[in-house]
Design a protein around this motif. Sequence first.
Motif, PDB file in Angstrom:
ATOM      1  N   LEU A   1       0.831  -1.184   0.000  1.00  0.00           N
ATOM      2  CA  LEU A   1       0.000   0.000   0.000  1.00  0.00           C
ATOM      3  C   LEU A   1       0.870   1.239   0.000  1.00  0.00           C
ATOM      4  O   LEU A   1       1.768   1.371   0.834  1.00  0.00           O
ATOM      5  CB  LEU A   1      -0.905  -0.021   1.241  1.00  0.00           C
ATOM      6  CG  LEU A   1      -2.160   0.820   1.238  1.00  0.00           C
ATOM      7  CD1 LEU A   1      -3.038   0.548   0.018  1.00  0.00           C
ATOM      8  CD2 LEU A   1      -2.966   0.548   2.498  1.00  0.00           C
ATOM      9  N   TYR A   2       0.629   2.119  -0.951  1.00  0.00           N
ATOM     10  CA  TYR A   2       1.390   3.359  -1.109  1.00  0.00           C
ATOM     11  C   TYR A   2       2.898   3.090  -1.180  1.00  0.00           C
ATOM     12  O   TYR A   2       3.699   3.783  -0.561  1.00  0.00           O
ATOM     13  CB  TYR A   2       1.023   4.370  -0.020  1.00  0.00           C
ATOM     14  CG  TYR A   2      -0.417   4.763  -0.124  1.00  0.00           C
ATOM     15  CD1 TYR A   2      -0.866   5.548  -1.188  1.00  0.00           C
ATOM     16  CD2 TYR A   2      -1.353   4.296   0.790  1.00  0.00           C
ATOM     17  CE1 TYR A   2      -2.204   5.861  -1.322  1.00  0.00           C
ATOM     18  CE2 TYR A   2      -2.701   4.613   0.655  1.00  0.00           C
ATOM     19  CZ  TYR A   2      -3.110   5.397  -0.403  1.00  0.00           C
ATOM     20  OH  TYR A   2      -4.446   5.701  -0.548  1.00  0.00           O
ATOM     21  N   GLY A   3       3.245   2.042  -1.934  1.00  0.00           N
ATOM     22  CA  GLY A   3       4.644   1.743  -2.196  1.00  0.00           C
ATOM     23  C   GLY A   3       5.374   1.025  -1.086  1.00  0.00           C
ATOM     24  O   GLY A   3       6.570   0.783  -1.187  1.00  0.00           O
TER      25      GLY A   3
ATOM     26  N   GLU B   1      -6.012   1.859  -4.443  1.00  0.00           N
ATOM     27  CA  GLU B   1      -5.199   3.067  -4.408  1.00  0.00           C
ATOM     28  C   GLU B   1      -5.239   3.698  -5.796  1.00  0.00           C
ATOM     29  O   GLU B   1      -5.705   3.090  -6.759  1.00  0.00           O
ATOM     30  CB  GLU B   1      -3.792   2.674  -3.921  1.00  0.00           C
ATOM     31  CG  GLU B   1      -2.716   3.667  -4.044  1.00  0.00           C
ATOM     32  CD  GLU B   1      -1.348   3.052  -3.731  1.00  0.00           C
ATOM     33  OE1 GLU B   1      -0.404   3.611  -4.265  1.00  0.00           O
ATOM     34  OE2 GLU B   1      -1.224   2.078  -2.994  1.00  0.00           O
ATOM     35  N   THR B   2      -4.760   4.891  -5.936  1.00  0.00           N
ATOM     36  CA  THR B   2      -4.751   5.572  -7.223  1.00  0.00           C
ATOM     37  C   THR B   2      -4.018   4.721  -8.253  1.00  0.00           C
ATOM     38  O   THR B   2      -2.946   4.196  -7.979  1.00  0.00           O
ATOM     39  CB  THR B   2      -4.067   6.948  -7.085  1.00  0.00           C
ATOM     40  OG1 THR B   2      -4.740   7.680  -6.056  1.00  0.00           O
ATOM     41  CG2 THR B   2      -4.135   7.734  -8.380  1.00  0.00           C
ATOM     42  N   TYR B   3      -4.619   4.577  -9.419  1.00  0.00           N
ATOM     43  CA  TYR B   3      -4.061   3.800 -10.539  1.00  0.00           C
ATOM     44  C   TYR B   3      -3.886   2.321 -10.214  1.00  0.00           C
ATOM     45  O   TYR B   3      -3.152   1.617 -10.891  1.00  0.00           O
ATOM     46  CB  TYR B   3      -2.729   4.396 -11.024  1.00  0.00           C
ATOM     47  CG  TYR B   3      -2.818   5.863 -11.313  1.00  0.00           C
ATOM     48  CD1 TYR B   3      -3.674   6.349 -12.298  1.00  0.00           C
ATOM     49  CD2 TYR B   3      -2.085   6.775 -10.582  1.00  0.00           C
ATOM     50  CE1 TYR B   3      -3.778   7.710 -12.544  1.00  0.00           C
ATOM     51  CE2 TYR B   3      -2.184   8.142 -10.825  1.00  0.00           C
ATOM     52  CZ  TYR B   3      -3.031   8.590 -11.807  1.00  0.00           C
ATOM     53  OH  TYR B   3      -3.130   9.940 -12.054  1.00  0.00           O
TER      54      TYR B   3
ATOM     55  N   GLU C   1     -10.094   6.155  -2.903  1.00  0.00           N
ATOM     56  CA  GLU C   1      -9.478   6.394  -4.209  1.00  0.00           C
ATOM     57  C   GLU C   1      -9.940   5.368  -5.234  1.00  0.00           C
ATOM     58  O   GLU C   1     -10.011   5.661  -6.420  1.00  0.00           O
ATOM     59  CB  GLU C   1      -7.946   6.343  -4.100  1.00  0.00           C
ATOM     60  CG  GLU C   1      -7.340   7.536  -3.416  1.00  0.00           C
ATOM     61  CD  GLU C   1      -5.826   7.402  -3.215  1.00  0.00           C
ATOM     62  OE1 GLU C   1      -5.247   6.360  -3.597  1.00  0.00           O
ATOM     63  OE2 GLU C   1      -5.234   8.345  -2.663  1.00  0.00           O
ATOM     64  N   SER C   2     -10.258   4.164  -4.773  1.00  0.00           N
ATOM     65  CA  SER C   2     -10.690   3.080  -5.656  1.00  0.00           C
ATOM     66  C   SER C   2     -12.185   3.123  -5.941  1.00  0.00           C
ATOM     67  O   SER C   2     -12.689   2.307  -6.709  1.00  0.00           O
ATOM     68  CB  SER C   2     -10.318   1.729  -5.033  1.00  0.00           C
ATOM     69  OG  SER C   2      -8.926   1.667  -4.848  1.00  0.00           O
TER      70      SER C   2
ATOM     71  N   ALA D   1      -8.210  -8.801  -7.299  1.00  0.00           N
ATOM     72  CA  ALA D   1      -9.260  -8.433  -8.240  1.00  0.00           C
ATOM     73  C   ALA D   1      -9.392  -6.918  -8.336  1.00  0.00           C
ATOM     74  O   ALA D   1      -9.042  -6.182  -7.416  1.00  0.00           O
ATOM     75  CB  ALA D   1     -10.589  -9.035  -7.786  1.00  0.00           C
ATOM     76  N   ASP D   2      -9.951  -6.470  -9.452  1.00  0.00           N
ATOM     77  CA  ASP D   2     -10.267  -5.062  -9.623  1.00  0.00           C
ATOM     78  C   ASP D   2     -11.411  -4.713  -8.670  1.00  0.00           C
ATOM     79  O   ASP D   2     -12.335  -5.503  -8.503  1.00  0.00           O
ATOM     80  CB  ASP D   2     -10.686  -4.818 -11.076  1.00  0.00           C
ATOM     81  CG  ASP D   2     -10.674  -3.355 -11.412  1.00  0.00           C
ATOM     82  OD1 ASP D   2     -11.644  -2.667 -11.043  1.00  0.00           O
ATOM     83  OD2 ASP D   2      -9.696  -2.897 -12.024  1.00  0.00           O
ATOM     84  N   PRO D   3     -11.400  -3.536  -8.051  1.00  0.00           N
ATOM     85  CA  PRO D   3     -12.443  -3.190  -7.084  1.00  0.00           C
ATOM     86  C   PRO D   3     -13.767  -2.743  -7.696  1.00  0.00           C
ATOM     87  O   PRO D   3     -14.733  -2.547  -6.965  1.00  0.00           O
ATOM     88  CB  PRO D   3     -11.812  -2.057  -6.279  1.00  0.00           C
ATOM     89  CG  PRO D   3     -10.895  -1.399  -7.241  1.00  0.00           C
ATOM     90  CD  PRO D   3     -10.354  -2.517  -8.101  1.00  0.00           C
TER      91      PRO D   3
END
Length: 191
Positions: free
Chosen positions: A32-34, A75-77, A133-134, A101-103
């Motif tokens: 999460l967030y890198g 998260e973003t992108y 963000e998702s 999976a895609d949210p």
Amino acid sequence: MTPTARERPQMYVADFEELSLRAPETVTLEFLYGKIGAKPVPDGDHSQIIMWLIRQCIQQRPDLNLFPEQGLKVETYRHGRVKPDGVLAPEEHFTGQGEYADPDGVLMTLEITSWDRDTDQRDRKEKPRAYAESGIPVYLLVDREQCTVTVFSQPENGRYSNTHIADFGNTVALPGLGISLATERLKNYVR
């Protein structure tokens, strides 16, 4: 523009997914967030809360399932990879999808706080932001330390614009889902 050292992720998403596949069953990794994080193995009370919530959701909305530990791209992108304690979605929603999976189409994510030092940052700060963000409509946080249930809803511009906090013992409505939770029972699952 080249990211600064502070903005660079610890690894690429593909490398994280490979690492996650090889992790022992006793470890749940998230990205999460890198940053890589590890979720502790759930205790018995944590598992009881999950089962109670699954029953509540099925009784009130038999067309939906609460999927435990379903991985999501958040998260973003979609650079983050998490395994929420629960993901509410239509019955066959995750059929044919991989570990993450895609949210899109997810109606709610659920997290139950653990007794580790990362809970505050992870469950109370980073995950609400990542889920908003998702575009996930509802994030439900069962906070065993504070004996509260927090319902985050209405994601807008990368954050939830509506947050409702209730003490254990109150009834909580999940916006737009047709589910209400009488939370008195959660008092049994705290230390």
